[in-house]
Design a protein around this motif. Sequence first.
Motif, PDB file in Angstrom:
ATOM      1  N   MET A  59       0.084  18.959  86.427  1.00  0.00           N
ATOM      2  CA  MET A  59      -0.738  18.874  85.231  1.00  0.00           C
ATOM      3  C   MET A  59      -1.821  19.944  85.246  1.00  0.00           C
ATOM      4  SD  MET A  59       0.507  16.533  83.333  1.00  0.00           S
ATOM      5  CE  MET A  59      -0.838  16.450  82.169  1.00  0.00           C
ATOM      6  N   TYR A  60      -2.163  20.430  84.072  1.00  0.00           N
ATOM      7  CA  TYR A  60      -3.132  21.511  83.947  1.00  0.00           C
ATOM      8  C   TYR A  60      -4.539  21.034  84.311  1.00  0.00           C
ATOM      9  CZ  TYR A  60      -5.819  25.315  81.875  1.00  0.00           C
ATOM     10  OH  TYR A  60      -6.678  26.364  81.672  1.00  0.00           O
ATOM     11  N   THR A  61      -5.221  21.788  85.156  1.00  0.00           N
ATOM     12  CA  THR A  61      -6.614  21.530  85.500  1.00  0.00           C
ATOM     13  C   THR A  61      -7.462  22.683  84.967  1.00  0.00           C
ATOM     14  OG1 THR A  61      -6.019  20.334  87.516  1.00  0.00           O
ATOM     15  CG2 THR A  61      -8.282  21.151  87.336  1.00  0.00           C
ATOM     16  N   PRO A  62      -8.317  22.437  83.990  1.00  0.00           N
ATOM     17  CA  PRO A  62      -9.120  23.513  83.421  1.00  0.00           C
ATOM     18  C   PRO A  62     -10.282  23.881  84.342  1.00  0.00           C
ATOM     19  CG  PRO A  62      -9.724  21.435  82.427  1.00  0.00           C
ATOM     20  CD  PRO A  62      -8.576  21.145  83.356  1.00  0.00           C
ATOM     21  N   SER A  63     -10.899  24.974  84.044  1.00  0.00           N
ATOM     22  CA  SER A  63     -12.125  25.360  84.747  1.00  0.00           C
ATOM     23  C   SER A  63     -13.299  24.600  84.142  1.00  0.00           C
ATOM     24  CB  SER A  63     -12.363  26.856  84.610  1.00  0.00           C
ATOM     25  OG  SER A  63     -12.668  27.182  83.259  1.00  0.00           O
ATOM     26  N   ALA A  64     -14.403  24.585  84.870  1.00  0.00           N
ATOM     27  CA  ALA A  64     -15.613  23.955  84.345  1.00  0.00           C
ATOM     28  C   ALA A  64     -16.034  24.613  83.040  1.00  0.00           C
ATOM     29  CB  ALA A  64     -16.735  24.050  85.384  1.00  0.00           C
ATOM     30  N   GLY A  65     -15.878  25.931  82.972  1.00  0.00           N
ATOM     31  CA  GLY A  65     -16.250  26.649  81.753  1.00  0.00           C
ATOM     32  C   GLY A  65     -15.407  26.249  80.560  1.00  0.00           C
ATOM     33  N   GLU A  66     -14.095  26.027  80.769  1.00  0.00           N
ATOM     34  CA  GLU A  66     -13.221  25.611  79.678  1.00  0.00           C
ATOM     35  C   GLU A  66     -13.634  24.245  79.142  1.00  0.00           C
ATOM     36  OE1 GLU A  66      -8.761  26.986  80.075  1.00  0.00           O
ATOM     37  OE2 GLU A  66      -9.523  26.452  82.064  1.00  0.00           O
ATOM     38  N   VAL A  67     -13.961  23.325  80.048  1.00  0.00           N
ATOM     39  CA  VAL A  67     -14.385  21.996  79.608  1.00  0.00           C
ATOM     40  C   VAL A  67     -15.698  22.098  78.836  1.00  0.00           C
ATOM     41  CG1 VAL A  67     -15.115  19.703  80.361  1.00  0.00           C
ATOM     42  CG2 VAL A  67     -13.198  20.838  81.510  1.00  0.00           C
ATOM     43  N   ALA A  68     -16.644  22.835  79.382  1.00  0.00           N
ATOM     44  CA  ALA A  68     -17.937  22.986  78.707  1.00  0.00           C
ATOM     45  C   ALA A  68     -17.760  23.582  77.312  1.00  0.00           C
ATOM     46  CB  ALA A  68     -18.859  23.853  79.558  1.00  0.00           C
ATOM     47  N   LEU A  69     -16.904  24.577  77.187  1.00  0.00           N
ATOM     48  CA  LEU A  69     -16.664  25.210  75.899  1.00  0.00           C
ATOM     49  C   LEU A  69     -16.010  24.237  74.918  1.00  0.00           C
ATOM     50  CD1 LEU A  69     -16.772  27.895  74.288  1.00  0.00           C
ATOM     51  CD2 LEU A  69     -14.462  28.381  75.159  1.00  0.00           C
ATOM     52  N   ALA A  70     -15.036  23.457  75.398  1.00  0.00           N
ATOM     53  CA  ALA A  70     -14.300  22.532  74.531  1.00  0.00           C
ATOM     54  C   ALA A  70     -15.188  21.410  74.009  1.00  0.00           C
ATOM     55  CB  ALA A  70     -13.108  21.947  75.280  1.00  0.00           C
ATOM     56  N   PHE A  71     -16.235  21.053  74.773  1.00  0.00           N
ATOM     57  CA  PHE A  71     -17.085  19.935  74.381  1.00  0.00           C
ATOM     58  C   PHE A  71     -18.503  20.372  73.995  1.00  0.00           C
ATOM     59  CE2 PHE A  71     -13.611  17.783  76.429  1.00  0.00           C
ATOM     60  CZ  PHE A  71     -13.492  16.599  75.728  1.00  0.00           C
ATOM     61  N   GLY A  72     -18.711  21.667  73.862  1.00  0.00           N
ATOM     62  CA  GLY A  72     -20.003  22.152  73.417  1.00  0.00           C
ATOM     63  C   GLY A  72     -21.129  21.869  74.384  1.00  0.00           C
ATOM     64  N   LEU A  73     -20.834  21.931  75.683  1.00  0.00           N
ATOM     65  CA  LEU A  73     -21.835  21.642  76.708  1.00  0.00           C
ATOM     66  C   LEU A  73     -22.532  22.927  77.140  1.00  0.00           C
ATOM     67  CD1 LEU A  73     -19.686  19.214  78.896  1.00  0.00           C
ATOM     68  CD2 LEU A  73     -21.160  18.651  76.940  1.00  0.00           C
ATOM     69  N   ASP A  74     -23.628  22.762  77.835  1.00  0.00           N
ATOM     70  CA  ASP A  74     -24.351  23.910  78.351  1.00  0.00           C
ATOM     71  C   ASP A  74     -23.620  24.544  79.525  1.00  0.00           C
ATOM     72  OD1 ASP A  74     -26.831  23.864  76.681  1.00  0.00           O
ATOM     73  OD2 ASP A  74     -26.964  21.840  77.515  1.00  0.00           O
ATOM     74  N   GLU A  75     -24.135  25.665  79.995  1.00  0.00           N
ATOM     75  CA  GLU A  75     -23.483  26.438  81.051  1.00  0.00           C
ATOM     76  C   GLU A  75     -23.303  25.604  82.316  1.00  0.00           C
ATOM     77  OE1 GLU A  75     -21.705  29.864  82.568  1.00  0.00           O
ATOM     78  OE2 GLU A  75     -22.422  29.476  80.520  1.00  0.00           O
ATOM     79  N   PRO A  76     -22.082  25.538  82.859  1.00  0.00           N
ATOM     80  CA  PRO A  76     -21.869  24.799  84.115  1.00  0.00           C
ATOM     81  C   PRO A  76     -22.657  25.422  85.256  1.00  0.00           C
ATOM     82  CG  PRO A  76     -19.774  25.235  83.021  1.00  0.00           C
ATOM     83  CD  PRO A  76     -20.811  26.053  82.304  1.00  0.00           C
ATOM     84  N   ASP A  77     -23.127  24.582  86.170  1.00  0.00           N
ATOM     85  CA  ASP A  77     -23.827  25.094  87.345  1.00  0.00           C
ATOM     86  C   ASP A  77     -22.937  25.069  88.583  1.00  0.00           C
ATOM     87  OD1 ASP A  77     -23.719  22.416  87.996  1.00  0.00           O
ATOM     88  OD2 ASP A  77     -25.871  22.068  87.738  1.00  0.00           O
ATOM     89  N   GLY A  78     -21.649  24.903  88.380  1.00  0.00           N
ATOM     90  CA  GLY A  78     -20.671  24.887  89.465  1.00  0.00           C
ATOM     91  C   GLY A  78     -19.311  24.518  88.908  1.00  0.00           C
ATOM     92  N   GLY A  79     -18.344  24.304  89.791  1.00  0.00           N
ATOM     93  CA  GLY A  79     -17.012  23.939  89.345  1.00  0.00           C
ATOM     94  C   GLY A  79     -16.875  22.449  89.112  1.00  0.00           C
ATOM     95  N   LEU A  80     -15.701  22.043  88.626  1.00  0.00           N
ATOM     96  CA  LEU A  80     -15.398  20.625  88.497  1.00  0.00           C
ATOM     97  C   LEU A  80     -15.264  20.007  89.889  1.00  0.00           C
ATOM     98  CD1 LEU A  80     -12.667  20.637  85.690  1.00  0.00           C
ATOM     99  CD2 LEU A  80     -15.048  19.919  85.459  1.00  0.00           C
ATOM    100  N   VAL A  81     -15.895  18.882  90.093  1.00  0.00           N
ATOM    101  CA  VAL A  81     -15.818  18.167  91.369  1.00  0.00           C
ATOM    102  C   VAL A  81     -14.910  16.954  91.173  1.00  0.00           C
ATOM    103  CG1 VAL A  81     -17.091  16.948  93.170  1.00  0.00           C
ATOM    104  CG2 VAL A  81     -18.133  18.929  92.013  1.00  0.00           C
TER     105      VAL A  81
END
Length: 334
Positions: free
Chosen positions: A1-23
């Motif tokens: 299954m596809y695992t997105p980057s933290a940046g992709e998730v933040a972009l898809a949900f209109g979140l602020d800049e990630p301060d690290g990767g998905l944990v």
Amino acid sequence: MYTPSAGEVALAFGLDEPDGGLVHFRRGGADTWRLGTSTGSYFVKGYFPTIGSQFNGEHLIDQLAVAMAFERKGRAAGVDMPEPVVPIDPVLDWLTLIGDRLFRVYRWIEHRTYDGDVSAWLGRTMVEVHQLQPLGAIGLPEWWRPATQSSETWDGWFAKARDRDTSWAGLCADCLPHILAATERVTELLDIAPDIVTTHGDFKTHNIVTSPTGPVLVDWDSVRTDSAVLEAARVAYIFGADNPQQINKILTAYVEAGGELGWAGPDLFLSVTRNHLQILAEQIRVSLGESTAARWMGDPATIDAAIAHLLQGFPAKLDHLRRLTTSVADLGLA
């Protein structure tokens, strides 16, 4: 299954800049991660396409559509639950597609290990959920039926077990009368249970997150219909951890919050029996090569050991549940 980057998730949900990767947080019915950003943390859920569709429709999104609509009702009614994040380009409500996979995001709940008693909160919350969408229907839902196998089916399984000399074959004869008696009672209630409601469907200990402000009910993806009283009793049994006093306390809180137990009478804990019958049937099918193992079952030796444990303890379990019903007789049972 596809695992997105933290940046992709933040972009898809209109979140602020990630301060690290998905944990990565947990793999169960879905993958879950924690995402930290410059302005807060979030809980990310990535769904597997084969889960979630067991109650409503043929596809995952059918189930999630029903679940999110009910979740919205819960939020409007003030049920203690997590705050969802609306995606920039939703597929449906709070759901979006990243790559080839459906995702949701909630605000992260800072939680702590809870060493207190959630009985009052749990009883009240179950009533709140059961009052969201009563159906006015009579008869238990279809997902109860896999627990009601015919005597011919059980006879056939046990004959195969003896022929193959499985490790649990010797326990079958003594347990069969108890299995058939319990199956008969579940079958009788399938058409007469009067209190069918839409419900959260997964009141489990791991779905109660204790925040600094109190308990929160999470994971609303398994919404389904059920008998209110039979679900309440099974939830009390799960959270009471086989302690009659604690089980009684949860059910007392349920009644004091407006829940009713009366019609169930001696069948109060029948959903616990139903669960044992269904798990036993599912594991026997796997052991005998009639179906493939679910992820939660483990390897063949573990499955056979679990079958033996269920068979060996089934008669005593039925006696125990009858005694538990007697212990809550003063709560308004007929």
